[in-house]
Design a protein around this motif. Structure first.
Motif, PDB file in Angstrom:
ATOM      1  N   PRO A  26       0.830  -1.217   0.000  1.00 45.36           N
ATOM      2  CA  PRO A  26       0.000   0.000   0.000  1.00 45.36           C
ATOM      3  C   PRO A  26       0.860   1.261   0.000  1.00 45.36           C
ATOM      4  CG  PRO A  26      -0.735  -1.571   1.668  1.00 45.36           C
ATOM      5  CD  PRO A  26       0.564  -2.065   1.166  1.00 45.36           C
ATOM      6  N   VAL A  27       0.278   2.338  -0.522  1.00 54.69           N
ATOM      7  CA  VAL A  27       1.010   3.604  -0.573  1.00 54.69           C
ATOM      8  C   VAL A  27       1.380   4.081   0.826  1.00 54.69           C
ATOM      9  CG1 VAL A  27       0.854   6.036  -1.245  1.00 54.69           C
ATOM     10  CG2 VAL A  27      -0.044   4.272  -2.756  1.00 54.69           C
ATOM     11  N   THR A  28       0.485   3.866   1.794  1.00 55.32           N
ATOM     12  CA  THR A  28       0.772   4.327   3.157  1.00 55.32           C
ATOM     13  C   THR A  28       2.010   3.653   3.735  1.00 55.32           C
ATOM     14  OG1 THR A  28      -0.806   2.682   3.967  1.00 55.32           O
ATOM     15  CG2 THR A  28      -1.609   4.944   3.649  1.00 55.32           C
ATOM     16  N   ARG A  29       2.125   2.356   3.488  1.00 53.80           N
ATOM     17  CA  ARG A  29       3.299   1.636   3.994  1.00 53.80           C
ATOM     18  C   ARG A  29       4.565   2.082   3.279  1.00 53.80           C
ATOM     19  NH1 ARG A  29       3.888  -4.984   4.064  1.00 53.80           N
ATOM     20  NH2 ARG A  29       5.988  -5.061   4.992  1.00 53.80           N
ATOM     21  N   ALA A  30       4.473   2.231   1.954  1.00 53.19           N
ATOM     22  CA  ALA A  30       5.629   2.720   1.202  1.00 53.19           C
ATOM     23  C   ALA A  30       5.993   4.147   1.618  1.00 53.19           C
ATOM     24  CB  ALA A  30       5.336   2.670  -0.297  1.00 53.19           C
ATOM     25  N   TYR A  31       4.965   4.963   1.925  1.00 55.23           N
ATOM     26  CA  TYR A  31       5.210   6.336   2.380  1.00 55.23           C
ATOM     27  C   TYR A  31       5.982   6.344   3.697  1.00 55.23           C
ATOM     28  CZ  TYR A  31       4.001  10.495   5.106  1.00 55.23           C
ATOM     29  OH  TYR A  31       4.039  11.580   5.925  1.00 55.23           O
ATOM     30  N   ARG A  32       5.577   5.480   4.631  1.00 59.48           N
ATOM     31  CA  ARG A  32       6.298   5.434   5.910  1.00 59.48           C
ATOM     32  C   ARG A  32       7.743   5.004   5.703  1.00 59.48           C
ATOM     33  NH1 ARG A  32       1.343   3.094   7.703  1.00 59.48           N
ATOM     34  NH2 ARG A  32       2.257   1.005   7.496  1.00 59.48           N
ATOM     35  N   PHE A  33       7.946   4.044   4.805  1.00 63.36           N
ATOM     36  CA  PHE A  33       9.310   3.594   4.517  1.00 63.36           C
ATOM     37  C   PHE A  33      10.148   4.723   3.931  1.00 63.36           C
ATOM     38  CE2 PHE A  33      12.217   1.863   1.264  1.00 63.36           C
ATOM     39  CZ  PHE A  33      13.089   1.168   2.090  1.00 63.36           C
ATOM     40  N   GLU A  34       9.593   5.453   2.954  1.00 67.08           N
ATOM     41  CA  GLU A  34      10.344   6.546   2.335  1.00 67.08           C
ATOM     42  C   GLU A  34      10.589   7.681   3.319  1.00 67.08           C
ATOM     43  OE1 GLU A  34      11.808   6.651  -0.473  1.00 67.08           O
ATOM     44  OE2 GLU A  34      11.037   4.788  -1.322  1.00 67.08           O
ATOM     45  N   LEU A  35       9.616   7.947   4.190  1.00 61.43           N
ATOM     46  CA  LEU A  35       9.801   9.013   5.175  1.00 61.43           C
ATOM     47  C   LEU A  35      10.918   8.665   6.150  1.00 61.43           C
ATOM     48  CD1 LEU A  35       8.821  11.715   6.263  1.00 61.43           C
ATOM     49  CD2 LEU A  35       7.152  10.481   7.658  1.00 61.43           C
ATOM     50  N   VAL A  36      10.935   7.436   6.635  1.00 60.07           N
ATOM     51  CA  VAL A  36      12.006   7.008   7.532  1.00 60.07           C
ATOM     52  C   VAL A  36      13.349   7.074   6.820  1.00 60.07           C
ATOM     53  CG1 VAL A  36      12.936   5.030   8.797  1.00 60.07           C
ATOM     54  CG2 VAL A  36      10.503   5.593   8.960  1.00 60.07           C
ATOM     55  N   LYS A  37      13.360   6.660   5.553  1.00 59.88           N
ATOM     56  CA  LYS A  37      14.609   6.694   4.787  1.00 59.88           C
ATOM     57  C   LYS A  37      15.117   8.119   4.617  1.00 59.88           C
ATOM     58  CE  LYS A  37      14.452   5.286   0.494  1.00 59.88           C
ATOM     59  NZ  LYS A  37      14.362   4.390  -0.683  1.00 59.88           N
ATOM     60  N   LEU A  38      14.194   9.072   4.389  1.00 60.20           N
ATOM     61  CA  LEU A  38      14.598  10.475   4.263  1.00 60.20           C
ATOM     62  C   LEU A  38      15.137  11.024   5.570  1.00 60.20           C
ATOM     63  CD1 LEU A  38      12.076  12.556   2.096  1.00 60.20           C
ATOM     64  CD2 LEU A  38      14.554  12.471   1.878  1.00 60.20           C
ATOM     65  N   VAL A  39      14.389  10.810   6.642  1.00 64.57           N
ATOM     66  CA  VAL A  39      14.768  11.392   7.932  1.00 64.57           C
ATOM     67  C   VAL A  39      16.035  10.752   8.482  1.00 64.57           C
ATOM     68  CG1 VAL A  39      13.978  11.775  10.302  1.00 64.57           C
ATOM     69  CG2 VAL A  39      12.372  11.997   8.408  1.00 64.57           C
ATOM     70  N   SER A  40      16.341   9.549   8.055  1.00 68.13           N
ATOM     71  CA  SER A  40      17.553   8.891   8.547  1.00 68.13           C
ATOM     72  C   SER A  40      18.825   9.475   7.962  1.00 68.13           C
ATOM     73  CB  SER A  40      17.485   7.388   8.235  1.00 68.13           C
ATOM     74  OG  SER A  40      17.498   7.174   6.831  1.00 68.13           O
ATOM     75  N   GLN A  41      18.718  10.280   6.910  1.00 70.21           N
ATOM     76  CA  GLN A  41      19.900  10.896   6.315  1.00 70.21           C
ATOM     77  C   GLN A  41      20.420  12.013   7.228  1.00 70.21           C
ATOM     78  OE1 GLN A  41      19.247  12.076   2.222  1.00 70.21           O
ATOM     79  NE2 GLN A  41      17.810  10.392   1.887  1.00 70.21           N
ATOM     80  N   TRP A  42      21.703  12.070   7.410  1.00 64.90           N
ATOM     81  CA  TRP A  42      22.266  13.033   8.360  1.00 64.90           C
ATOM     82  C   TRP A  42      22.048  14.468   7.910  1.00 64.90           C
ATOM     83  CZ3 TRP A  42      25.818  16.607   6.838  1.00 64.90           C
ATOM     84  CH2 TRP A  42      26.505  16.378   5.640  1.00 64.90           C
ATOM     85  N   ARG A  43      22.087  14.715   6.600  1.00 66.89           N
ATOM     86  CA  ARG A  43      21.918  16.092   6.145  1.00 66.89           C
ATOM     87  C   ARG A  43      20.476  16.562   6.347  1.00 66.89           C
ATOM     88  NH1 ARG A  43      22.645  13.230   1.331  1.00 66.89           N
ATOM     89  NH2 ARG A  43      20.858  13.200  -0.092  1.00 66.89           N
ATOM     90  N   ILE A  44      19.501  15.657   6.227  1.00 65.23           N
ATOM     91  CA  ILE A  44      18.112  16.043   6.476  1.00 65.23           C
ATOM     92  C   ILE A  44      17.912  16.336   7.957  1.00 65.23           C
ATOM     93  CG2 ILE A  44      15.716  15.292   6.351  1.00 65.23           C
ATOM     94  CD1 ILE A  44      16.952  15.882   3.647  1.00 65.23           C
ATOM     95  N   ARG A  45      18.491  15.514   8.827  1.00 68.54           N
ATOM     96  CA  ARG A  45      18.384  15.755  10.262  1.00 68.54           C
ATOM     97  C   ARG A  45      19.045  17.076  10.645  1.00 68.54           C
ATOM     98  NH1 ARG A  45      19.680   9.928  13.202  1.00 68.54           N
ATOM     99  NH2 ARG A  45      17.902   8.775  12.324  1.00 68.54           N
ATOM    100  N   LEU A  46      20.200  17.341  10.037  1.00 67.30           N
ATOM    101  CA  LEU A  46      20.893  18.590  10.335  1.00 67.30           C
ATOM    102  C   LEU A  46      20.074  19.790   9.887  1.00 67.30           C
ATOM    103  CD1 LEU A  46      23.407  20.103  11.310  1.00 67.30           C
ATOM    104  CD2 LEU A  46      24.406  19.764   9.036  1.00 67.30           C
ATOM    105  N   LEU A  47      19.512  19.731   8.687  1.00 64.53           N
ATOM    106  CA  LEU A  47      18.682  20.829   8.191  1.00 64.53           C
ATOM    107  C   LEU A  47      17.434  21.014   9.046  1.00 64.53           C
ATOM    108  CD1 LEU A  47      18.907  20.331   4.319  1.00 64.53           C
ATOM    109  CD2 LEU A  47      19.955  22.127   5.681  1.00 64.53           C
ATOM    110  N   MET A  48      16.835  19.918   9.493  1.00 67.31           N
ATOM    111  CA  MET A  48      15.669  20.015  10.347  1.00 67.31           C
ATOM    112  C   MET A  48      16.026  20.700  11.665  1.00 67.31           C
ATOM    113  SD  MET A  48      12.458  19.013   9.944  1.00 67.31           S
ATOM    114  CE  MET A  48      12.429  17.476   9.016  1.00 67.31           C
ATOM    115  N   LEU A  49      17.172  20.353  12.219  1.00 64.72           N
ATOM    116  CA  LEU A  49      17.616  20.992  13.461  1.00 64.72           C
ATOM    117  C   LEU A  49      17.862  22.473  13.255  1.00 64.72           C
ATOM    118  CD1 LEU A  49      18.593  20.764  16.410  1.00 64.72           C
ATOM    119  CD2 LEU A  49      20.870  20.199  15.508  1.00 64.72           C
TER     120      LEU A  49
END
Length: 461
Positions: A26-49
């Protein structure tokens, strides 16, 4: 003997009876996977901070300084109210921060799979290119919205903590109560989300088309710079409004009385049209991509007909629609509009100065303020943007026959922003401080901002 049905990893679709046994994710499950994959990147976490902390620290630090960024819209009011800081941050974010953030997130969301060579693994897991597209697009959207929310929240907290919840001086000099200022500030940030999403959609399109090329990552930032340069040129108003980044500027109309909403609504609508068009193009090209070819890195040269031409057609269509709806083929800046804007702002701010000096209260009707403006000492036609505008403001005090006069040098930007610099007399606008019974205070008439509504909406303009 019949061989058992298996999945074809090169296409990502099940073969034989396996389609019924192994349903697509399902799209919802794939969405959660992609969101976790994005947020796990160090540059995304740094930009969010950074988004959730840097604006507040910046506003707090500026409020501790004696010198304010008076050349920035609302910058001169940062000591007076905490609601000025978020608007200063919004002006900077719309020009630089948001395009860069969008480039890092949306410009790389598909290109990362090309660089890592993980498309086949992802297709086997999700079993649908279309679901992959929407999962990645929604994950990128979530991260971008969270970053924008962080910028706004941090700037508001930093401003209120250091300057307080006080009234805000609008672009025409009228005071907005703290509650009105709060609503207008939050609405301005919400409207700026529309052009941010337009850049994000352009980033998605570039990431799909250009694959592992670094140009896909830079495309939203380059598009934002191109639109900023275009806004500096003497372009017709209709063409300015047809650019998807105009809502980064038109939120200024929320801080005039009455609010200048026509340009803002058009800018937001155009941005949303670009969101839909660029996302649809990205989806169409991604769904038609040949994932069986390991060397296929996106549409490449086909982008000229598959993406560039439709977006150019959208620009031409919106330009024509705005030009037909309103007579806005010129600069939109006329002598009458400049005079009206300067006179209105001066009247509001004169009342503020009167209150500072404990003089008898007056109203705008009693002052009967007017302005006479020209360009280049009368040698230049008084229309269009320029830094050679000069205005003489005249007002009347009740109970006296004499009239007051004040001179201002103006810089009128192509987007309609007016920067007025007082040029005497000294006791009115010739010095940046006024002597009040409570001590020296900033002189509201020394320098002030105004706004010219570029679209013709009333006879007075």
């Amino acid at each position: 003997m019949t061989a058992p049905a298996v999945s074809d990893p090169t296409v990502g679709e099940p073969a034989g009876d396996a389609a019924a046994e192994e349903p697509r994710v399902p799209v919802t499950r794939a969405y959660r996977f992609e969101l976790v994959k994005l947020v796990s990147q160090w540059r995304i976490r740094l930009l969010m901070l950074v988004c959730w902390t840097a604006p507040g620290l910046f506003v707090a630090a500026v409020n501790q300084q004696a010198t304010l960024p008076s050349d920035t819209l609302f910058g001169r009011w940062m000591h007076a109210t905490g609601w000025a800081g978020p608007l200063v941050v919004l002006g900077f974010a719309g020009s630089w921060a948001l395009p860069l953030l969008v480039s890092v997130v949306a410009g790389d969301v598909f290109a990362a799979e090309d660089r890592l060579g993980t498309w086949r693994h992802l297709l086997v897991a999700v079993r649908s290119p279309r679901r992959i597209f929407w999962a990645k697009a929604l994950a990128g959207l979530t991260v971008i919205v969270a970053m924008v929310a962080g910028l706004a929240a941090a700037a508001v907290v930093g401003g209120l903590a250091t300057a307080g919840n006080r009234p805000l001086v609008g672009l025409d000099g009228h005071l907005l109560t703290p509650s009105d200022a709060a609503g207008s500030v939050l609405l301005a940030w919400l409207c700026a989300l529309a052009p941010t999403l337009a850049l994000a959609a352009i980033g998605l399109l570039g990431s799909v088309i250009l694959g592992r090329s670094p140009m896909g990552l830079l495309l939203p930032a380059l598009a934002a710079v191109a639109m900023q340069l275009a806004q500096m040129l003497p372009l017709p108003v209709a063409l300015r409004l047809a650019l998807p980044g105009y809502a980064f500027i038109s939120w200024n109309g929320l801080f005039t009385g009455p609010a200048q909403l026509d340009e803002l609504l058009i800018g937001v609508a155009v941005s949303l049209a670009w969101v839909l068009a660029a996302t649809a193009l990205a989806y169409r090209l991604f769904a038609r991509r040949d994932f069986t070819n390991a060397t296929d890195d996106g549409p490449g040269r086909r982008a000229a007909t598959g993406a560039v031409l439709p977006l150019a057609a959208l620009l031409a269509l919106t330009f024509g629609a705005v030009a037909l709806a309103t007579p806005s083929t010129g600069s939109g800046i006329t002598q009458a509009k400049v005079q009206q804007s300067v006179a209105t702002a001066f009247a509001h701010l004169y009342r503020m100065q009167t209150d500072q000096l404990n003089r008898p209260a007056v109203t705008e009707a009693q002052l009967r303020t007017s302005a006479a403006c020209d360009r280049g000492d009368g040698q230049v036609d008084p229309v269009g943007p320029g830094n050679d505008w000069r205005c003489v403001v005249t007002w009347h005090l009740p109970g006296t026959s004499a009239t007051g006069n004040a001179v201002y040098q103006l810089n009128v930007a192509s987007n309609g922003r007016i920067e007025a610099d007082g040029d005497g007399p000294k006791e009115v606008n010739g010095y940046f401080l006024v002597h009040t019974p409570a001590g020296d205070a900033p002189n509201p008439l020394w320098q002030f901002d105004g706004s010219v509504e570029l679209l013709p909406t009333s006879p007075k303009g």
